[in-house]
Scaffold this motif. Structure first.
Motif, PDB file in Angstrom:
ATOM      1  N   ARG A   1       0.843  -1.207   0.000  1.00 36.27           N
ATOM      2  CA  ARG A   1       0.000   0.000   0.000  1.00 36.27           C
ATOM      3  C   ARG A   1       0.875   1.254   0.000  1.00 36.27           C
ATOM      4  O   ARG A   1       0.607   2.216  -0.719  1.00 36.27           O
ATOM      5  N   LEU A   2       1.923   1.242   0.798  1.00 33.23           N
ATOM      6  CA  LEU A   2       2.855   2.365   0.846  1.00 33.23           C
ATOM      7  C   LEU A   2       3.558   2.542  -0.501  1.00 33.23           C
ATOM      8  O   LEU A   2       3.797   3.666  -0.956  1.00 33.23           O
ATOM      9  N   GLN A   3       3.842   1.452  -1.141  1.00 33.30           N
ATOM     10  CA  GLN A   3       4.517   1.450  -2.430  1.00 33.30           C
ATOM     11  C   GLN A   3       3.683   2.177  -3.496  1.00 33.30           C
ATOM     12  O   GLN A   3       4.239   2.726  -4.445  1.00 33.30           O
ATOM     13  N   GLN A   4       2.376   2.189  -3.344  1.00 31.32           N
ATOM     14  CA  GLN A   4       1.503   2.868  -4.315  1.00 31.32           C
ATOM     15  C   GLN A   4       1.719   4.383  -4.314  1.00 31.32           C
ATOM     16  O   GLN A   4       1.548   5.035  -5.335  1.00 31.32           O
ATOM     17  N   ASP A   5       2.079   4.947  -3.165  1.00 25.72           N
ATOM     18  CA  ASP A   5       2.275   6.391  -3.063  1.00 25.72           C
ATOM     19  C   ASP A   5       3.741   6.823  -3.154  1.00 25.72           C
ATOM     20  O   ASP A   5       4.024   7.983  -3.454  1.00 25.72           O
ATOM     21  N   TYR A   6       4.643   5.906  -2.867  1.00 31.59           N
ATOM     22  CA  TYR A   6       6.077   6.222  -2.881  1.00 31.59           C
ATOM     23  C   TYR A   6       6.764   5.183  -3.746  1.00 31.59           C
ATOM     24  O   TYR A   6       6.583   3.987  -3.570  1.00 31.59           O
ATOM     25  N   ASP A   7       7.548   5.656  -4.663  1.00 33.52           N
ATOM     26  CA  ASP A   7       8.159   4.793  -5.665  1.00 33.52           C
ATOM     27  C   ASP A   7       9.339   4.026  -5.077  1.00 33.52           C
ATOM     28  O   ASP A   7      10.417   4.592  -4.902  1.00 33.52           O
ATOM     29  N   PHE A   8       9.136   2.757  -4.740  1.00 31.28           N
ATOM     30  CA  PHE A   8      10.238   1.900  -4.311  1.00 31.28           C
ATOM     31  C   PHE A   8       9.937   0.478  -4.737  1.00 31.28           C
ATOM     32  O   PHE A   8       8.796   0.108  -4.997  1.00 31.28           O
ATOM     33  N   ASP A   9      10.997  -0.305  -4.858  1.00 30.79           N
ATOM     34  CA  ASP A   9      10.855  -1.715  -5.200  1.00 30.79           C
ATOM     35  C   ASP A   9      10.716  -2.518  -3.915  1.00 30.79           C
ATOM     36  O   ASP A   9      11.223  -2.121  -2.866  1.00 30.79           O
ATOM     37  N   LEU A  10      10.050  -3.651  -4.025  1.00 30.97           N
ATOM     38  CA  LEU A  10       9.787  -4.485  -2.855  1.00 30.97           C
ATOM     39  C   LEU A  10      10.169  -5.923  -3.172  1.00 30.97           C
ATOM     40  O   LEU A  10       9.860  -6.445  -4.244  1.00 30.97           O
ATOM     41  N   LEU A  11      10.843  -6.537  -2.236  1.00 31.33           N
ATOM     42  CA  LEU A  11      11.250  -7.932  -2.348  1.00 31.33           C
ATOM     43  C   LEU A  11      10.931  -8.617  -1.029  1.00 31.33           C
ATOM     44  O   LEU A  11      11.245  -8.089   0.034  1.00 31.33           O
ATOM     45  N   SER A  12      10.281  -9.755  -1.091  1.00 35.20           N
ATOM     46  CA  SER A  12      10.021 -10.547   0.115  1.00 35.20           C
ATOM     47  C   SER A  12      10.963 -11.738   0.127  1.00 35.20           C
ATOM     48  O   SER A  12      11.058 -12.468  -0.864  1.00 35.20           O
ATOM     49  N   LEU A  13      11.664 -11.895   1.236  1.00 37.74           N
ATOM     50  CA  LEU A  13      12.586 -13.019   1.411  1.00 37.74           C
ATOM     51  C   LEU A  13      12.299 -13.682   2.745  1.00 37.74           C
ATOM     52  O   LEU A  13      11.863 -13.012   3.689  1.00 37.74           O
ATOM     53  N   PRO A  14      12.574 -14.965   2.859  1.00 38.23           N
ATOM     54  CA  PRO A  14      12.420 -15.610   4.167  1.00 38.23           C
ATOM     55  C   PRO A  14      13.429 -15.036   5.157  1.00 38.23           C
ATOM     56  O   PRO A  14      14.518 -14.596   4.773  1.00 38.23           O
ATOM     57  N   LEU A  15      13.047 -15.024   6.412  1.00 33.69           N
ATOM     58  CA  LEU A  15      13.945 -14.548   7.461  1.00 33.69           C
ATOM     59  C   LEU A  15      15.085 -15.548   7.638  1.00 33.69           C
ATOM     60  O   LEU A  15      14.852 -16.739   7.838  1.00 33.69           O
ATOM     61  N   ARG A  16      16.299 -15.044   7.537  1.00 29.15           N
ATOM     62  CA  ARG A  16      17.510 -15.845   7.708  1.00 29.15           C
ATOM     63  C   ARG A  16      18.468 -15.043   8.569  1.00 29.15           C
ATOM     64  O   ARG A  16      18.228 -13.867   8.831  1.00 29.15           O
ATOM     65  N   PRO A  17      19.565 -15.631   8.985  1.00 29.35           N
ATOM     66  CA  PRO A  17      20.563 -14.824   9.699  1.00 29.35           C
ATOM     67  C   PRO A  17      20.945 -13.598   8.860  1.00 29.35           C
ATOM     68  O   PRO A  17      21.080 -13.682   7.633  1.00 29.35           O
ATOM     69  N   HIS A  18      21.082 -12.466   9.529  1.00 29.88           N
ATOM     70  CA  HIS A  18      21.307 -11.194   8.848  1.00 29.88           C
ATOM     71  C   HIS A  18      22.503 -11.257   7.896  1.00 29.88           C
ATOM     72  O   HIS A  18      22.436 -10.746   6.772  1.00 29.88           O
ATOM     73  N   GLY A  19      23.572 -11.881   8.326  1.00 29.41           N
ATOM     74  CA  GLY A  19      24.760 -11.993   7.480  1.00 29.41           C
ATOM     75  C   GLY A  19      24.496 -12.760   6.201  1.00 29.41           C
ATOM     76  O   GLY A  19      25.031 -12.419   5.145  1.00 29.41           O
ATOM     77  N   ASP A  20      23.657 -13.795   6.258  1.00 28.42           N
ATOM     78  CA  ASP A  20      23.315 -14.565   5.060  1.00 28.42           C
ATOM     79  C   ASP A  20      22.535 -13.704   4.067  1.00 28.42           C
ATOM     80  O   ASP A  20      22.780 -13.749   2.857  1.00 28.42           O
ATOM     81  N   THR A  21      21.590 -12.923   4.582  1.00 29.49           N
ATOM     82  CA  THR A  21      20.818 -12.037   3.712  1.00 29.49           C
ATOM     83  C   THR A  21      21.727 -11.002   3.069  1.00 29.49           C
ATOM     84  O   THR A  21      21.631 -10.728   1.865  1.00 29.49           O
ATOM     85  N   LEU A  22      22.633 -10.435   3.852  1.00 29.26           N
ATOM     86  CA  LEU A  22      23.563  -9.443   3.300  1.00 29.26           C
ATOM     87  C   LEU A  22      24.499 -10.070   2.272  1.00 29.26           C
ATOM     88  O   LEU A  22      24.787  -9.458   1.240  1.00 29.26           O
ATOM     89  N   ASP A  23      24.978 -11.287   2.531  1.00 27.17           N
ATOM     90  CA  ASP A  23      25.813 -11.979   1.549  1.00 27.17           C
ATOM     91  C   ASP A  23      25.077 -12.122   0.224  1.00 27.17           C
ATOM     92  O   ASP A  23      25.625 -11.817  -0.840  1.00 27.17           O
TER      93      ASP A  23
END
Length: 114
Positions: A61-83
């Protein structure tokens, strides 16, 4: 404004700001709004659901008013997501914006560019 399912789908951008949301919608919203105001670059918000609770619908809903891309990922250890992010996101500069930060101006990014 696009919703993606994998990091590899996201098109190249010379610069991109990235915010990772882990069930911190209110803080993440402030980070999105302030990043959109002061950072002149594409914004990617990564939603990682916590215990099956997701903020995806609110972010869409927020994306409709503000231009940004959205990606959904499963929750993993923060370092793995950053890698994964740094290995697979196509771009030259990736700026991590903490989900609980308010960007107050463009000075920090300007200094990093030099």
């Amino acid at each position: 404004m696009t919703t993606f399912t994998t990091i590899q789908e996201i098109p190249f951008a010379a610069e991109r700001a990235v915010i990772i949301n882990v069930h911190t919608l209110l803080c993440t919203t402030l980070a999105i709004l302030s990043a959109k105001r002061y950072l002149d670059m594409p914004l990617l918000v990564i939603d990682c659901p916590l215990h099956r609770e997701t903020d995806r619908e609110a972010l869409m809903r927020l994306q409709q008013d503000y231009d940004f891309d959205l990606l959904s990922l499963p929750l993993r250890p923060h370092g793995d997501t950053l890698d994964d992010l740094f290995l697979h996101l196509a771009g030259e500069w990736i700026y991590l914006v903490d989900s609980d930060v308010e960007v107050l101006n463009d000075k920090g990014v300007e200094q990093m560019r030099w």
